[in-house]
Design a protein around this motif. Structure first.
Motif, PDB file in Angstrom:
ATOM      1  N   ALA A   1       1.933 -10.034  -7.224  1.00 40.41           N
ATOM      2  CA  ALA A   1       0.637 -10.241  -8.200  1.00 40.41           C
ATOM      3  C   ALA A   1       0.045  -8.882  -8.300  1.00 40.41           C
ATOM      4  O   ALA A   1      -0.745  -8.602  -9.018  1.00 40.41           O
ATOM      5  CB  ALA A   1      -0.281 -11.218  -7.593  1.00 40.41           C
ATOM      6  N   ASP A   2       0.537  -7.964  -7.417  1.00 31.38           N
ATOM      7  CA  ASP A   2      -0.489  -6.698  -7.422  1.00 31.38           C
ATOM      8  C   ASP A   2       0.644  -5.424  -7.247  1.00 31.38           C
ATOM      9  O   ASP A   2       0.988  -5.285  -6.307  1.00 31.38           O
ATOM     10  CB  ASP A   2      -1.554  -6.568  -6.426  1.00 31.38           C
ATOM     11  N   PRO A   3       1.060  -4.793  -8.482  1.00 37.22           N
ATOM     12  CA  PRO A   3       1.887  -3.648  -8.292  1.00 37.22           C
ATOM     13  C   PRO A   3       1.587  -2.493  -7.227  1.00 37.22           C
ATOM     14  O   PRO A   3       2.272  -2.121  -6.670  1.00 37.22           O
ATOM     15  CB  PRO A   3       1.769  -3.104  -9.646  1.00 37.22           C
ATOM     16  N   ARG A   4       0.344  -2.517  -7.134  1.00 37.30           N
ATOM     17  CA  ARG A   4      -0.105  -1.375  -6.039  1.00 37.30           C
ATOM     18  C   ARG A   4       0.269  -1.970  -4.746  1.00 37.30           C
ATOM     19  O   ARG A   4       0.612  -1.073  -4.152  1.00 37.30           O
ATOM     20  CB  ARG A   4      -1.735  -1.402  -5.903  1.00 37.30           C
ATOM     21  N   VAL A   5       0.269  -3.118  -4.416  1.00 34.21           N
ATOM     22  CA  VAL A   5       0.740  -3.470  -3.094  1.00 34.21           C
ATOM     23  C   VAL A   5       2.217  -3.346  -2.765  1.00 34.21           C
ATOM     24  O   VAL A   5       2.630  -2.859  -1.706  1.00 34.21           O
ATOM     25  CB  VAL A   5       0.229  -5.029  -2.806  1.00 34.21           C
ATOM     26  N   VAL A   6       2.938  -3.601  -4.165  1.00 30.77           N
ATOM     27  CA  VAL A   6       4.444  -3.433  -3.910  1.00 30.77           C
ATOM     28  C   VAL A   6       4.762  -1.934  -3.637  1.00 30.77           C
ATOM     29  O   VAL A   6       5.470  -1.659  -3.033  1.00 30.77           O
ATOM     30  CB  VAL A   6       5.108  -3.869  -5.173  1.00 30.77           C
TER      31      VAL A   6
END
Length: 423
Positions: free
Chosen positions: A361-366
């Motif tokens: 849900a959050d590309p930054r976390v990926v």
């Protein structure tokens, strides 16, 4: 290493050395009754308390065994463990900063869990850098408990105001410096970057990844010889020194010892800075600006990170080794890693779970999660006294490199660090 590490005090090394081999050094190979209803004590430092308690609550809800977590202030924790080891009264489980793991393993404070770890179906998917630090003489003594990594955090609003594309963070350390300079031109109380100029752990955590990304290293694989005067490290220091001399780095960077670093980035007045990935959520709790995440790069590219966090093992004096392993094995499973860690916006300790239903849900976390396989966790028995301690030779070396005679500081520093590492 993480921001938590640089808030810690020196390990009570003498006490720990006297407490070595305080119990049977091997966990039972075959469980008689892994979920017998035992009450297990787990110690952790305050910085890791919330994660430890989240693990325990989820485990307790589905097991007869019950894990009781006790947290101690960061600065008191090493001495507390030393005292318990000396009294042969260690808890059933205890966590520690991952860089302390080789020392605790070498001193026999954790049980040997080699056979049990190797029997896990997911053993090859558990954070390799952490696993390495939990080993001594090719035996496993600890597993990952929490993961924190160093990344670049940048203020997208300031990037936009400075004419930079907020969706295109720097991919080289030189671009990082250029972007910081662009933001700094906004003037007033805005500054391009920030760093912990008086903090050993901060600089280990945030500067070393640029050396690794550039193909260099800071010490040998055995953790007994320093190479901080190599070209890659020298170039990184020169870049940060120039940013400070130009006024691009906030003036407070020079005396930053760790405690006020987070607040500086939360203020919204810093353009881009290396920092712990765990700060993403902490900054956004108070931020009125959009925050971006990027990998830490080398001078001319590449990506790396310091894989920090905490390791956890079974206390050498426990009477519940089988039950304690049941808890550890459970924490490495899908349920714990996805429904406890990922759901709580943490970094899974398994490489195969970097992308999951919560992180997607959050590309930054990926982006953060995918860095784990590219990073390193330095391995050295005498890490704390050499690098983290405020009186360590590392602090003298990097302070000189940033604010004094750079070449002499790094050359002298390499010699002093090597002597400390070999103790």
């Amino acid at each position: 290493m993480t921001v938590r590490r640089w808030m810690c005090s020196t390990v009570a090394a003498a006490l720990l050395l006297g407490a070595a081999a305080c119990g049977d050094d091997k966990a039972p190979a075959t469980p008689a009754n892994a979920d017998s209803g035992a009450t297990l004590t787990l110690w952790t430092r305050a910085a890791t308390e919330s994660v430890s308690k989240a693990y325990a609550a989820a485990y307790n809800a589905t097991h007869k065994n019950q894990v009781q977590v006790t947290a101690y202030p960061n600065e008191e924790y090493p001495a507390k463990l030393a005292s318990a080891a000396g009294a042969k009264a260690l808890p059933d489980l205890f966590a520690s900063d991952v860089v302390f793991a080789p020392q605790y393993a070498s001193q026999g404070l954790w049980l040997d869990i080699t056979d049990k770890f190797n029997a896990l179906a997911v053993k090859d998917k558990v954070a390799p850098a952490h696993v390495r630090n939990g080993q001594w003489n090719k035996k496993n003594y600890a597993v990952p408990h929490t993961i924190d990594m160093s990344v670049m955090l940048y203020n997208k609003d300031l990037f936009t105001k400075a004419g930079l594309d907020p969706e295109k963070p720097p991919t080289t350390l030189q671009q990082f410096a250029d972007d910081a300079r662009a933001v700094n031109k906004l003037g007033g109380d805005i500054h391009g970057t920030y760093f912990g100029g008086n903090c050993g752990g901060c600089n280990v955590f945030t500067l070393w990844p640029s050396v690794w990304a550039g193909g260099g290293d800071v010490m040998n694989a055995e953790g007994t010889e320093s190479t901080i005067n190599g070209k890659e490290m020298s170039d990184v220091f020169a870049l940060y020194r120039k940013l400070y001399d130009e006024g691009v780095a906030a003036p407070a960077s020079k005396d930053e010892a760790g405690p006020t670093w987070l607040g500086a980035l939360q203020s919204g007045k810093i353009g881009i800075a290396p920092a712990p990935s765990a700060w993403l959520g902490l900054i956004e709790e108070k931020a009125t600006f959009k925050l971006g995440v990027a990998p830490i790069s080398g001078m001319n590219g590449g990506e790396s990170t310091f894989v920090g966090g905490d390791s956890i093992g079974i206390g050498a004096t426990t009477k519940h080794a089988t039950e304690a392993w049941d808890f550890l094995a459970w924490t490495l499973g899908d349920e714990a890693q996805v429904e406890v860690v990922a759901k709580g916006k943490g970094v899974p300790v398994r490489t195969d779970l970097a992308s999951n239903k919560y992180s997607s849900a959050d590309p930054r976390v990926v982006t953060i999660n995918n860095l784990m396989g590219k990073g390193k966790t330095p391995y050295a028995k005498n890490f704390n006294a050499t690098y983290n301690d405020p009186q360590s030779p590392w602090v003298t070396a990097f302070r000189g490199a940033l604010f004094g005679d750079a070449k002499k500081s790094l050359d002298d520093g390499a010699t002093a660090l090597t002597a400390s590492l070999k103790k």
